[in-house]
Design an enzyme around this catalytic site. Structure first.
Site, PDB file in Angstrom:
ATOM      1  N   CYS A  61       0.827  -1.200   0.000  1.00  0.00           N
ATOM      2  CA  CYS A  61       0.000   0.000   0.000  1.00  0.00           C
ATOM      3  C   CYS A  61       0.865   1.256   0.000  1.00  0.00           C
ATOM      4  O   CYS A  61       1.469   1.569  -1.017  1.00  0.00           O
ATOM      5  CB  CYS A  61      -0.984  -0.046   1.165  1.00  0.00           C
ATOM      6  N   HIS A  67      -3.391  -5.090   0.405  1.00  0.00           N
ATOM      7  CA  HIS A  67      -2.849  -5.579   1.683  1.00  0.00           C
ATOM      8  C   HIS A  67      -2.864  -7.105   1.738  1.00  0.00           C
ATOM      9  O   HIS A  67      -3.795  -7.690   2.289  1.00  0.00           O
ATOM     10  CB  HIS A  67      -3.670  -5.024   2.843  1.00  0.00           C
ATOM     11  N   GLU A  96      -1.248  -8.963   3.562  1.00  0.00           N
ATOM     12  CA  GLU A  96      -1.064  -9.475   4.929  1.00  0.00           C
ATOM     13  C   GLU A  96      -2.371  -9.918   5.573  1.00  0.00           C
ATOM     14  O   GLU A  96      -2.360 -10.681   6.538  1.00  0.00           O
ATOM     15  CB  GLU A  96      -0.347  -8.428   5.798  1.00  0.00           C
TER      16      GLU A  96
HETATM   17  N1  GLN Z   1      -2.099   6.850   2.545  1.00  0.00           N
HETATM   18  C1  GLN Z   1      -2.151   6.060   1.360  1.00  0.00           C
HETATM   19  C2  GLN Z   1      -3.490   6.151   0.650  1.00  0.00           C
HETATM   20  O1  GLN Z   1      -4.452   6.525   1.228  1.00  0.00           O
HETATM   21  C3  GLN Z   1      -1.800   4.610   1.664  1.00  0.00           C
HETATM   22  C4  GLN Z   1      -2.840   3.938   2.462  1.00  0.00           C
HETATM   23  C5  GLN Z   1      -2.355   2.653   3.105  1.00  0.00           C
HETATM   24  O2  GLN Z   1      -1.161   2.392   3.141  1.00  0.00           O
HETATM   25  N2  GLN Z   1      -3.249   1.867   3.654  1.00  0.00           N
HETATM   26  O3  GLN Z   1      -3.571   5.815  -0.509  1.00  0.00           O
END
Ligand code: GLN
Length: 540
Positions: free
Chosen positions: A383, A509, A511
């Site tokens: 992310c 994600h 994970e």
């Molecule tokens: N802040 C970034 C976004 O909103 C990454 C979000 C995250 O890592 N969950 O796209």
């Protein structure tokens, strides 16, 4: 309906590991061939934890359907095969929102709306709903918070009445409590447990089983004392000692204490003993792995145990799959800014940058990503970790020193990361990110497709920003492969460096979908690559 219900409450202090205990009981019951589901009730007033800082709440765990939930739901999914939805998580905020909506619609017309029965009824409805939807043999419901908290009372009242409703032998109360070791006295003390059970009884709940969290063995006399003063049979006083190596020891420990047997006895469940041989194998690989490797995780909540929970777990699963102990070095992104990548990253053989929000520590993460790229060290970006990889590459390989994400520098001349179109007019903060499982198409010849052994992956998301497609060509020409995109082909979901042993970053994600006996393919591949790096560089 033949469903049996188990309610898990906690006494004395928070952070006792109720979630782990509930999840471990789920493992044991599943291994007896039962269908199990778990749910979490949280007494706070937020509608969900999605708007809370990791300092308040640890990690926000995301489900397939996009629900932002408590991290205990992560334990539930890792320890059992249950598929959770937003209905498996209930907060006071949600309960009150529902009750107040009903009141406005006139559902209670003429009545005074009260905690009892209207709030409690809403809570009970949720338990019935989960039982019906899941068709589970056993529903385990964990009540967050600690007995004695004012805000937890409606939940306790609701489950007390619920147990009456379903009748004796169909609902069981399991209380997780602390038996602290007092150094000065050199002994374990049972008084806090007695008092927390007294507190429960005051509300009208008499626990059937007590799971005693302790640092030292719970001697016979102490069990007897707890049994007598808490009115619980001697064998129903169960020891759950701090684990030595891993949380995956807990189910085996509770099995030795006959927890599942007692539960089945009380709930009149006829099921064969739990076969836990697969779990023993997992544990063997954790305790005595063939190999070892050290991996750095660069974040800004490094001091917090719970902020990157699923990431740490998924790394350990990647280790299990490679018969490799993963030693995690938690690296503070701001320390990297101060002391430089060379110094701080010495000794790690793989680098992971997890998700995040806000600009603190961003530059440290960029330094780390650069170090991994230039030193051919395995890199896994999740992310924000993908967005960092893009920023770093644009700055240092594509000659755009001011490249940035619009999240951190709205005026950057090279916005390689931009707000998604769908987010442009979003005003409310709660539950409005791009959330939940989405299909991701993988490029045939990519490393990712090889790891997944598939051309489509389904992964969970939680973000507002995305890779700016306007830079696609430049990235591809300079060595990046856009190896995964959303089903409509518009969003960049996965990028990987072609000329690098393992440099892979995803917008989703992974994970959240890794299990001890089924490591996520990206984590499995990442640990394998880190191990290869360690061998090559002879880093022990
Ligand atoms: N802040 C970034 C976004 O909103 C990454 C979000 C995250 O890592 N969950 O796209």
């Amino acid at each position: 309906m033949n469903t049996k219900f188990i309610f898990v409450t906690g006494g004395v202090i928070s952070s006792l590991g109720k979630g782990l205990t509930a999840a471990s009981l789920g493992t044991l019951l599943e291994s007896r061939g039962l269908k199990v589901t778990l749910q979490k009730f949280d007494p706070y007033l937020n509608v969900d934890p999605g708007t809370m800082s990791p300092f308040q709440h640890g990690e926000v765990y995301v489900l397939d359907d996009g629900a932002e939930t408590d991290l205990d739901l992560g334990h539930y999914e890792r320890f059992t095969h249950t598929k959770l939805t937003r209905f498996n998580s209930l907060t006071s905020g949600q309960v009150y929102q529902t009750v107040l909506d009903k009141e406005r619609r006139g559902v209670y017309l003429g009545k005074t709306v009260q905690v009892i029965p209207h709030v409690t009824e809403e809570i009970q409805n949720r338990i019935y709903q989960i039982a019906e939807q899941s068709k589970a043999d056993v529903v385990i419901t964990e009540i967050g918070g600690t007995t004695g908290d004012i805000e937890g009372l409606p939940f306790l009242e609701a489950i007390r009445e619920f147990a009456l409703d379903v009748g004796v032998g169909n609902a069981l109360f399991l209380h997780v409590t602390l038996v602290p070791f007092i150094k000065a006295a050199g002994e374990l003390k049972t008084k806090p447990t007695q008092q927390s059970v007294a507190k429960l009884r005051e509300i009208g709940i008499s626990p059937h089983l007590l799971v005693c969290r302790c640092e030292r063995p719970l001697a016979k006399e102490l069990r007897q004392k707890i049994s007598v003063f808490c009115s619980v049979p001697y064998e129903a006083v169960i020891e759950e000692r701090d684990v030595e190596h891993s949380i995956y020891e807990v189910p085996l420990m509770l099995q030795r204490e006959r927890l599942d047997e007692l539960v089945c006895q009380y709930l009149r469940i006829d099921a064969p003993p739990a076969n836990m041989s697969h779990w023993q194998d997992i544990l063997r690989r954790i305790i005595a792995p063939q190999h070892r490797v050290r991996i750095g995780v660069v974040g800004k909540y490094i001091g917090l145990q719970d902020a990157y929970k699923s990431v740490y777990e998924a790394l350990s699963h990647g280790g299990i799959a490679n018969d490799c102990g993963v030693e995690i070095e938690r690296i503070d992104a701001e320390e990297l800014e101060k002391n430089g990548a060379e110094r701080v990253l010495k000794g790690v053989c793989g680098l992971l940058i997890p998700g995040g929000f806000g600009d603190r520590g961003i530059e440290g993460k960029v330094l780390a990503a650069r170090h991994a790229r230039e030193n051919r060290m395995p890199y896994l970006g999740l992310c924000l970790g993908m967005q960092i990889a893009a920023i770093e590459f644009a700055r240092n390989a594509l000659g755009m020193p001011e490249a940035h994400s619009m999240e951190f520098d709205p005026a950057t001349p090279h916005p390689v990361i931009v707000l998604m179109d769908a987010q442009q007019n979003v005003v409310n903060k709660g539950g409005t990110m791009r959330l939940g499982a989405q299909a991701c198409q993988l490029v045939l010849e990519s490393r990712a497709a090889k790891l997944y052994q598939a051309f489509v992956a389904r992964e969970r998301h939680r973000h507002r920003f995305e890779f700016n497609s306007g830079y696609r060509d430049q990235f591809e020409q300079a060595g990046f492969m856009i190896s995964g995109s959303s089903a409509d082909g518009k969003l960049v979901e996965l990028i990987e460096l072609r000329d690098h042993p393992f440099y892979l970053a995803c917008q989703f994600h992974p994970e959240f979908q890794s299990k001890p006996d089924a490591a996520h393919p990206l984590f499995k591949g990442f640990v394998a690559a880190s191990l290869a790096y360690a061998r090559e560089r002879r880093v022990a």
